[in-house]
Design a protein around this motif. Structure first.
Motif, PDB file in Angstrom:
ATOM      1  N   THR A 230       0.826  -1.333  -0.136  1.00 62.97           N
ATOM      2  CA  THR A 230       0.194   0.028  -0.071  1.00 62.97           C
ATOM      3  C   THR A 230       0.843   1.266  -0.115  1.00 62.97           C
ATOM      4  O   THR A 230       0.401   2.331  -0.471  1.00 62.97           O
ATOM      5  N   VAL A 231       1.990   1.182   0.612  1.00 62.65           N
ATOM      6  CA  VAL A 231       3.002   2.489   0.564  1.00 62.65           C
ATOM      7  C   VAL A 231       3.485   2.501  -0.797  1.00 62.65           C
ATOM      8  O   VAL A 231       3.707   3.625  -1.536  1.00 62.65           O
ATOM      9  N   GLN A 232       4.033   1.396  -1.521  1.00 66.50           N
ATOM     10  CA  GLN A 232       4.372   1.420  -2.793  1.00 66.50           C
ATOM     11  C   GLN A 232       3.635   1.735  -3.901  1.00 66.50           C
ATOM     12  O   GLN A 232       3.796   2.711  -4.837  1.00 66.50           O
ATOM     13  N   ASP A 233       2.233   1.363  -3.652  1.00 66.08           N
ATOM     14  CA  ASP A 233       1.353   1.577  -4.806  1.00 66.08           C
ATOM     15  C   ASP A 233       0.434   2.975  -4.584  1.00 66.08           C
ATOM     16  O   ASP A 233      -0.129   3.308  -5.426  1.00 66.08           O
ATOM     17  N   GLY A 234       1.084   3.551  -3.622  1.00 69.41           N
ATOM     18  CA  GLY A 234       0.454   4.852  -3.111  1.00 69.41           C
ATOM     19  C   GLY A 234      -1.038   4.902  -2.779  1.00 69.41           C
ATOM     20  O   GLY A 234      -1.761   6.020  -2.358  1.00 69.41           O
ATOM     21  N   THR A 235      -1.565   3.765  -2.330  1.00 70.92           N
ATOM     22  CA  THR A 235      -3.062   3.770  -1.599  1.00 70.92           C
ATOM     23  C   THR A 235      -2.960   4.049  -0.314  1.00 70.92           C
ATOM     24  O   THR A 235      -4.269   4.769   0.226  1.00 70.92           O
ATOM     25  N   TYR A 236      -1.744   3.957   0.339  1.00 71.65           N
ATOM     26  CA  TYR A 236      -1.743   4.658   1.883  1.00 71.65           C
ATOM     27  C   TYR A 236      -1.496   6.026   1.946  1.00 71.65           C
ATOM     28  O   TYR A 236      -0.250   6.437   1.955  1.00 71.65           O
ATOM     29  N   GLN A 237      -2.400   6.829   1.685  1.00 71.77           N
ATOM     30  CA  GLN A 237      -2.129   8.167   1.389  1.00 71.77           C
ATOM     31  C   GLN A 237      -2.997   9.012   2.555  1.00 71.77           C
ATOM     32  O   GLN A 237      -4.135   8.319   2.890  1.00 71.77           O
ATOM     33  N   PRO A 238      -2.539  10.110   3.126  1.00 68.51           N
ATOM     34  CA  PRO A 238      -1.422  10.824   2.622  1.00 68.51           C
ATOM     35  C   PRO A 238      -0.094  10.426   3.645  1.00 68.51           C
ATOM     36  O   PRO A 238       0.706  11.394   3.602  1.00 68.51           O
ATOM     37  N   LEU A 239      -0.024   9.205   4.256  1.00 65.61           N
ATOM     38  CA  LEU A 239       0.804   8.894   5.162  1.00 65.61           C
ATOM     39  C   LEU A 239       1.897   8.304   4.619  1.00 65.61           C
ATOM     40  O   LEU A 239       2.696   7.501   5.497  1.00 65.61           O
ATOM     41  N   SER A 240       2.136   8.105   3.422  1.00 68.13           N
ATOM     42  CA  SER A 240       3.442   7.357   2.795  1.00 68.13           C
ATOM     43  C   SER A 240       4.431   8.602   2.416  1.00 68.13           C
ATOM     44  O   SER A 240       3.821   9.506   1.781  1.00 68.13           O
ATOM     45  N   ARG A 241       5.658   8.466   2.620  1.00 65.29           N
ATOM     46  CA  ARG A 241       6.588   9.431   2.264  1.00 65.29           C
ATOM     47  C   ARG A 241       8.009   8.873   1.857  1.00 65.29           C
ATOM     48  O   ARG A 241       8.246   7.595   2.099  1.00 65.29           O
ATOM     49  N   PRO A 242       8.708   9.339   1.045  1.00 67.71           N
ATOM     50  CA  PRO A 242      10.058   8.984   0.949  1.00 67.71           C
ATOM     51  C   PRO A 242      11.024   9.377   1.970  1.00 67.71           C
ATOM     52  O   PRO A 242      10.908  10.399   2.611  1.00 67.71           O
ATOM     53  N   GLU A 243      12.220   8.584   2.127  1.00 68.15           N
ATOM     54  CA  GLU A 243      13.121   9.043   2.877  1.00 68.15           C
ATOM     55  C   GLU A 243      14.599   9.160   2.354  1.00 68.15           C
ATOM     56  O   GLU A 243      14.708   8.479   1.392  1.00 68.15           O
ATOM     57  N   PHE A 244      15.482   9.837   2.981  1.00 69.74           N
ATOM     58  CA  PHE A 244      16.597  10.238   2.323  1.00 69.74           C
ATOM     59  C   PHE A 244      17.776  10.023   3.154  1.00 69.74           C
ATOM     60  O   PHE A 244      17.935   9.994   4.361  1.00 69.74           O
ATOM     61  N   ILE A 245      19.180   9.767   2.296  1.00 73.57           N
ATOM     62  CA  ILE A 245      20.164  10.230   2.642  1.00 73.57           C
ATOM     63  C   ILE A 245      20.803  11.543   1.989  1.00 73.57           C
ATOM     64  O   ILE A 245      20.566  11.640   0.815  1.00 73.57           O
ATOM     65  N   TYR A 246      21.806  12.263   2.799  1.00 77.71           N
ATOM     66  CA  TYR A 246      22.544  13.314   2.047  1.00 77.71           C
ATOM     67  C   TYR A 246      23.817  13.558   2.422  1.00 77.71           C
ATOM     68  O   TYR A 246      24.302  13.073   3.419  1.00 77.71           O
ATOM     69  N   VAL A 247      24.584  13.541   1.254  1.00 76.26           N
ATOM     70  CA  VAL A 247      26.214  12.939   1.330  1.00 76.26           C
ATOM     71  C   VAL A 247      26.919  14.281   0.990  1.00 76.26           C
ATOM     72  O   VAL A 247      26.481  15.117   0.012  1.00 76.26           O
ATOM     73  N   ASN A 248      27.395  14.702   1.924  1.00 72.02           N
ATOM     74  CA  ASN A 248      28.627  15.865   1.794  1.00 72.02           C
ATOM     75  C   ASN A 248      29.512  15.592   0.383  1.00 72.02           C
ATOM     76  O   ASN A 248      30.022  14.639   0.250  1.00 72.02           O
ATOM     77  N   VAL A 249      29.418  16.364  -0.247  1.00 71.06           N
ATOM     78  CA  VAL A 249      29.988  16.336  -1.899  1.00 71.06           C
ATOM     79  C   VAL A 249      31.649  16.365  -1.539  1.00 71.06           C
ATOM     80  O   VAL A 249      32.187  15.382  -2.253  1.00 71.06           O
TER      81      VAL A 249
END
Length: 319
Positions: A230-249
């Motif tokens: 349900t998270v991948q297909d977008g049906t669990y909305q609006p409580l699905s979100r992407p998560e990240f890592i940020y890498v110092n250049v």
């Protein structure tokens, strides 16, 4: 020989160090990746801390960490600090998360929540006014409503408030708050009148202590539980979100950091499933790695919301 003194070093000499901090929601995945990477290259020291997304960005933008875990994109004010401090970064999506809405297993009356009911509970206007379950839904008991949620430095807090209340950081303040999701798990699990929210991985890890509650977008909609599907297909909305890592250049130019990021994106999908997070499509990991190799800096989400975002399309457009 009698009296011979044997000297040993208690501290391992590492060939390189990678310092990571930030989101408690992304922590389980990054720590799982780091644990596997340590087996492959024990000569690289990888440390993973939990300061919350906001706390992690503060360290990252001071140049104190190589990688920052984040459960939301970097904010406008943080972007300004990055420019002022000369910190360039590469933004990499690593997983999806379905926010878990939970109550105590002893709570027998909650069957589902609507988005409007969640807003009634959590909106700034509800502070000091909505204090019982009955005030949320007339058929619920007239017992105290005890709320447990993310602290204000948490990306989970920013996302939940935007998704439910329409504006990031718009929330009532009279609730038990913590950047440590384990504190919230303990609070809800031991409070029959409690309800709370945090990343799905923490529910999976503690599902014997909690009850997961499905969410309806509207009163007439189907109640949906967060899951990989349900998270991948977008049906669990609006409580699905992407998560990240940020890498110092600057860090990204180091060979062992390059190896770690390659390893991370190659192993994120199975490890995400293992720890209860939701993997991204294979194509998104491939596009993210391409973004890293090209040292594409800046945020894809500057002046954009992540609610309902299509990562494949966004990354395709940017690459």
């Amino acid at each position: 020989m009698i009296g011979t003194l044997f000297l040993c070093s208690c501290f391992k000499e590492y060939k390189g160090k990678i310092n990571i901090d930030g989101s408690s929601t992304v922590y389980p995945l990054t720590e799982a990746v780091a644990e596997e990477y340590r087996k492959v290259d024990p000569d690289i020291r990888v440390t993973v801390g939990i300061s919350g997304t906001g706390g992690g960005f503060k360290k990252f933008l001071r140049g104190e960490t190589d990688i920052s875990n984040a459960s939301r994109p970097i904010s406008k004010s943080e972007l300004e600090i990055s420019r002022q401090n000369g910190i360039e970064f590469i933004e990499i999506p690593v997983s999806y998360d379905g926010m878990a809405i939970v109550v105590s297993p002893k709570n027998t009356f909650v069957d589902y929540f609507t988005v409007d009911e969640l807003k009634t509970m959590w909106s700034p206007e509800s502070q000091g006014k909505i204090n019982t379950w009955k005030q949320v839904r007339a058929s619920w008991p007239d017992t105290p409503l005890k709320l447990y949620g993310a602290g204000t430095s948490s990306g989970t807090y920013d996302y939940f408030t935007e998704a439910i209340n329409g504006k990031a950081k718009a929330s009532r303040g009279d609730y038990t708050a913590s950047e440590d999701d384990n504190v919230l798990v303990q609070g809800v699990s031991s409070d029959v009148n409690g309800m709370g929210y945090f990343g799905l991985a923490y529910y999976i890890e503690n599902k014997n202590k909690l009850r997961l509650v499905p969410v309806k977008l509207t009163a007439d909609a189907k109640a949906i539980l967060p899951s990989e599907k349900t998270v991948q297909d977008g049906t669990y909305q609006p409580l699905s979100r992407p998560e990240f890592i940020y890498v110092n250049v600057k860090s990204a130019s180091k060979p062992f950091v390059k190896d770690f990021i390659k390893f991370y994106l190659a192993h994120a999908a199975p490890l995400a499933t293992e720890i209860g997070s939701v993997p991204l499509p294979t194509e998104v990991y491939q596009l993210s790695y391409k973004r890293f190799l090209k040292h594409t800096t800046g945020s894809m989400f500057e002046n954009k919301s992540t609610v309902g975002v299509n990562l494949f399309k966004l990354l395709s457009d940017k690459n």
